[in-house]
Design a protein around this motif. Structure first.
Motif, PDB file in Angstrom:
ATOM      1  N   CYS A 180       0.893  -1.241  -0.057  1.00 11.53           N
ATOM      2  CA  CYS A 180      -0.056  -0.183  -0.098  1.00 11.53           C
ATOM      3  C   CYS A 180       0.822   1.333   0.108  1.00 11.53           C
ATOM      4  O   CYS A 180       1.911   1.261   0.910  1.00 11.53           O
ATOM      5  N   LEU A 181       0.566   2.216  -0.638  1.00 10.04           N
ATOM      6  CA  LEU A 181       1.209   3.530  -1.032  1.00 10.04           C
ATOM      7  C   LEU A 181       0.343   4.595  -0.573  1.00 10.04           C
ATOM      8  O   LEU A 181      -0.688   4.710  -1.136  1.00 10.04           O
ATOM      9  N   ILE A 182       0.633   5.176   0.712  1.00 10.89           N
ATOM     10  CA  ILE A 182      -0.072   6.261   0.963  1.00 10.89           C
ATOM     11  C   ILE A 182       0.602   7.429   1.081  1.00 10.89           C
ATOM     12  O   ILE A 182       2.000   7.437   0.914  1.00 10.89           O
ATOM     13  N   GLY A 183       0.235   8.760   1.174  1.00  6.26           N
ATOM     14  CA  GLY A 183       0.455  10.014   1.230  1.00  6.26           C
ATOM     15  C   GLY A 183      -0.340  11.119   0.970  1.00  6.26           C
ATOM     16  O   GLY A 183      -1.477  10.985   0.218  1.00  6.26           O
ATOM     17  N   PRO A 184      -0.039  12.504   1.189  1.00  8.56           N
ATOM     18  CA  PRO A 184      -0.622  13.527   1.019  1.00  8.56           C
ATOM     19  C   PRO A 184      -1.192  13.633  -0.445  1.00  8.56           C
ATOM     20  O   PRO A 184      -0.561  13.183  -1.579  1.00  8.56           O
ATOM     21  N   ASN A 185      -2.395  14.357  -0.920  1.00  8.17           N
ATOM     22  CA  ASN A 185      -2.869  14.812  -2.189  1.00  8.17           C
ATOM     23  C   ASN A 185      -1.485  15.425  -2.903  1.00  8.17           C
ATOM     24  O   ASN A 185      -0.768  16.112  -2.174  1.00  8.17           O
ATOM     25  N   GLN A 223      -7.196   6.258 -11.485  1.00 10.10           N
ATOM     26  CA  GLN A 223      -7.544   6.586 -10.307  1.00 10.10           C
ATOM     27  C   GLN A 223      -9.262   7.130 -10.863  1.00 10.10           C
ATOM     28  O   GLN A 223     -10.098   6.801 -10.195  1.00 10.10           O
ATOM     29  N   ASP A 224      -9.378   7.588 -11.879  1.00  7.84           N
ATOM     30  CA  ASP A 224     -10.790   7.848 -12.422  1.00  7.84           C
ATOM     31  C   ASP A 224     -11.526   6.658 -13.034  1.00  7.84           C
ATOM     32  O   ASP A 224     -10.677   5.619 -13.277  1.00  7.84           O
ATOM     33  N   ARG A 225     -12.690   6.839 -13.064  1.00  7.19           N
ATOM     34  CA  ARG A 225     -13.476   5.411 -13.667  1.00  7.19           C
ATOM     35  C   ARG A 225     -13.013   5.557 -15.076  1.00  7.19           C
ATOM     36  O   ARG A 225     -12.936   6.239 -15.891  1.00  7.19           O
ATOM     37  N   SER A 226     -12.913   4.128 -15.472  1.00  8.23           N
ATOM     38  CA  SER A 226     -12.274   3.777 -16.642  1.00  8.23           C
ATOM     39  C   SER A 226     -13.235   2.886 -17.781  1.00  8.23           C
ATOM     40  O   SER A 226     -12.574   2.477 -18.857  1.00  8.23           O
ATOM     41  N   LEU A 271       1.105  -8.406 -11.832  1.00  8.68           N
ATOM     42  CA  LEU A 271       0.999  -7.170 -10.794  1.00  8.68           C
ATOM     43  C   LEU A 271      -0.036  -6.175 -11.188  1.00  8.68           C
ATOM     44  O   LEU A 271      -0.135  -5.895 -12.408  1.00  8.68           O
ATOM     45  N   ILE A 272      -1.001  -5.974 -10.144  1.00 14.45           N
ATOM     46  CA  ILE A 272      -2.078  -5.110 -10.494  1.00 14.45           C
ATOM     47  C   ILE A 272      -1.858  -3.509  -9.794  1.00 14.45           C
ATOM     48  O   ILE A 272      -1.582  -3.710  -8.481  1.00 14.45           O
ATOM     49  N   LEU A 273      -1.922  -2.725 -10.483  1.00 17.14           N
ATOM     50  CA  LEU A 273      -1.673  -1.254  -9.877  1.00 17.14           C
ATOM     51  C   LEU A 273      -3.138  -0.809  -9.682  1.00 17.14           C
ATOM     52  O   LEU A 273      -3.637  -0.717 -10.867  1.00 17.14           O
ATOM     53  N   LEU A 274      -3.512  -0.509  -8.583  1.00 17.80           N
ATOM     54  CA  LEU A 274      -4.873  -0.062  -8.287  1.00 17.80           C
ATOM     55  C   LEU A 274      -4.682   1.148  -7.600  1.00 17.80           C
ATOM     56  O   LEU A 274      -4.345   1.799  -6.517  1.00 17.80           O
ATOM     57  N   ASP A 275      -5.220   2.284  -8.348  1.00 20.46           N
ATOM     58  CA  ASP A 275      -5.037   3.870  -7.782  1.00 20.46           C
ATOM     59  C   ASP A 275      -6.465   4.285  -7.204  1.00 20.46           C
ATOM     60  O   ASP A 275      -7.622   4.193  -7.842  1.00 20.46           O
ATOM     61  N   GLU A 276      -6.570   4.199  -5.803  1.00 20.96           N
ATOM     62  CA  GLU A 276      -7.545   4.748  -5.112  1.00 20.96           C
ATOM     63  C   GLU A 276      -8.924   4.122  -5.469  1.00 20.96           C
ATOM     64  O   GLU A 276      -9.851   4.722  -5.806  1.00 20.96           O
ATOM     65  N   PRO A 277      -8.963   2.751  -5.194  1.00 20.81           N
ATOM     66  CA  PRO A 277     -10.202   2.087  -5.806  1.00 20.81           C
ATOM     67  C   PRO A 277     -11.358   2.344  -4.951  1.00 20.81           C
ATOM     68  O   PRO A 277     -12.564   2.251  -5.351  1.00 20.81           O
ATOM     69  N   SER A 299      -5.149 -15.270  -4.570  1.00 19.18           N
ATOM     70  CA  SER A 299      -5.094 -15.965  -5.721  1.00 19.18           C
ATOM     71  C   SER A 299      -3.777 -15.917  -6.476  1.00 19.18           C
ATOM     72  O   SER A 299      -3.550 -16.295  -7.475  1.00 19.18           O
ATOM     73  N   GLY A 300      -2.565 -15.290  -5.609  1.00 16.95           N
ATOM     74  CA  GLY A 300      -1.423 -15.347  -6.006  1.00 16.95           C
ATOM     75  C   GLY A 300      -0.940 -14.006  -7.026  1.00 16.95           C
ATOM     76  O   GLY A 300       0.402 -13.882  -7.118  1.00 16.95           O
ATOM     77  N   ARG A 301      -1.969 -13.117  -7.099  1.00 15.96           N
ATOM     78  CA  ARG A 301      -1.322 -11.690  -7.595  1.00 15.96           C
ATOM     79  C   ARG A 301      -0.534 -11.057  -6.864  1.00 15.96           C
ATOM     80  O   ARG A 301      -0.968 -11.068  -5.637  1.00 15.96           O
ATOM     81  N   SER A 302       0.223  -9.922  -7.355  1.00 20.59           N
ATOM     82  CA  SER A 302       0.642  -8.935  -6.490  1.00 20.59           C
ATOM     83  C   SER A 302      -0.131  -7.537  -6.796  1.00 20.59           C
ATOM     84  O   SER A 302      -0.445  -7.271  -7.942  1.00 20.59           O
ATOM     85  N   VAL A 303      -0.218  -6.740  -5.960  1.00 19.26           N
ATOM     86  CA  VAL A 303      -1.000  -5.606  -5.854  1.00 19.26           C
ATOM     87  C   VAL A 303      -0.211  -4.417  -5.096  1.00 19.26           C
ATOM     88  O   VAL A 303       0.277  -4.619  -4.371  1.00 19.26           O
ATOM     89  N   LEU A 304      -0.230  -3.598  -6.075  1.00 18.25           N
ATOM     90  CA  LEU A 304       0.236  -2.132  -5.447  1.00 18.25           C
ATOM     91  C   LEU A 304      -1.059  -1.190  -5.325  1.00 18.25           C
ATOM     92  O   LEU A 304      -1.404  -0.725  -6.529  1.00 18.25           O
ATOM     93  N   LEU A 305      -1.294  -1.037  -4.243  1.00 11.58           N
ATOM     94  CA  LEU A 305      -2.447  -0.475  -3.908  1.00 11.58           C
ATOM     95  C   LEU A 305      -2.269   1.384  -3.129  1.00 11.58           C
ATOM     96  O   LEU A 305      -1.443   1.481  -2.351  1.00 11.58           O
TER      97      LEU A 305
END
Ligand SMILES: Nc1ncnc2c1ncn2[C@@H]1O[C@H](COP(=O)(O)OP(=O)(O)OP(=O)(O)O)[C@@H](O)[C@H]1O
Ligand SMILES: [Mg+2]
Length: 269
Positions: free
Chosen positions: A43-48, A95-98, A167-173, A195-201
């Motif tokens: 998980c990557l957190i931090g200010p706007n 981050q935006d709906r896609s 690897l799944i990159l999830l931006d503010e889901p 299920s064995g995937r890696s996620v950067l959230l």
């Protein structure tokens, strides 16, 4: 500071080393170092404005680093195109709906496999995704635009499986979702890792994000200021003061109760 010594580090899947990047003359990322272990949620957190989305873009190839390296499975992918990275199994949910609102849920999910030439493979993967996500099966013929925000986010996550991602990159889901939908989304994140995937959230809901994460990092001003386990960061006083809200009690971190499909984990903010 967060305890990083509670478990042996898993094999690194992705390593960012000294990554600098920006959109013009000025740099937004000013030497990002970050590691994502295989099969884990990070998980990557931090200010706007600290550069979280920009970091994801340098990994998926939407943005090339000005300097530094992005290494995936031991290969320097810093100069590869976004398509080449997609083919290596790196999928980015922005981050935006896609979703395409006028297309059906099924068409949207199948679009996730647009780089695949094999139509039978697309059909097989559609069946697997529909079996794993009842929402996708039930609403297959509905226009994506008619789904709620939370449902659309679930479809976006399900769609990544079209490419059998590593690897799944999830931006503010969870952004803009009601608490119930947030819970569903965080459960989907935990399921991906199970299920064995890696996620950067990337998450603004730092408490829930860290709770489903094995490890985490705090990005401040284009640099990683702090790293630790999800559990460690949840109990770190500085993280608590800046990102979790002083009055909140830490939730039970998922990292200490390994994610499972049938688990009763129920993150709340
Ligand atoms: N396409 C762009 N062109 C120019 N500047 C940009 C662009 N995208 C982002 N920026 C700038 O880069 C900085 C970092 O943006 P980024 O989107 O990476 O931050 P973030 O940490 O994801 O923030 P948030 O929490 O608001 O999503 C901000 O100052 C932003 O204005
Ligand atoms: Mg962002």
């Amino acid at each position: 500071m967060a305890d990083t010594t509670t478990s042996a580090p898993a094999e690194p899947l992705l390593v960012l080393d000294g990554v600098t990047a920006g959109y013009g003359a000025g740099l937004i990322l000013r030497g990002v170092g970050l590691t994502v272990a295989a099969g884990e949620v990070t998980c990557l957190i931090g200010p706007n404005g600290s550069g979280k989305s920009t970091t994801l873009k340098t990994i998926s190839g939407l943005l090339k680093p000005a300097s530094g390296t992005v290494t995936f499975k031991g290969e320097d992918i810093s100069r590869l195109s976004a398509r080449e990275r997609l083919l290596r199994g790196i999928v980015h949910v922005p981050q935006d709906r896609s979703l395409f609102p006028a297309m059906t849920v099924r068409e949207n999910v199948e679009m996730g496999g647009y780089v695949l030439r094999n139509r039978r493979l697309v059909a097989e993967r559609w069946e697997r995704i529909a079996a794993a996500y009842p929402l996708v099966a039930d609403r297959a013929n509905a226009h994506a635009g008619s789904l709620s925000g939370g449902e659309q986010k679930t479809v976006e996550i399900a769609r990544t499986l079209m490419l059998d991602p590593v690897l799944i990159l999830l931006d503010e889901p969870s952004i803009g979702l009601d608490p119930r939908s947030r819970t569903t989304v965080f459960r989907s994140v935990a399921d991906l890792a199970a299920s064995g995937r890696s996620v950067l959230l990337v998450e603004q809901n730092a408490r829930s994000g860290l709770a489903v994460s094995h490890s985490g990092a705090v990005l401040e001003g284009g640099r990683v200021a702090l790293t630790g386990t999800g559990a460690g960061l949840l109990t770190d006083p500085e993280v608590g003061r800046l990102y979790l809200g002083a009055a909140d009690r830490p939730s039970t971190p998922l990292a200490s109760s390994v994610p499972s499909r049938s688990g009763d984990h129920d993150p709340q903010d």
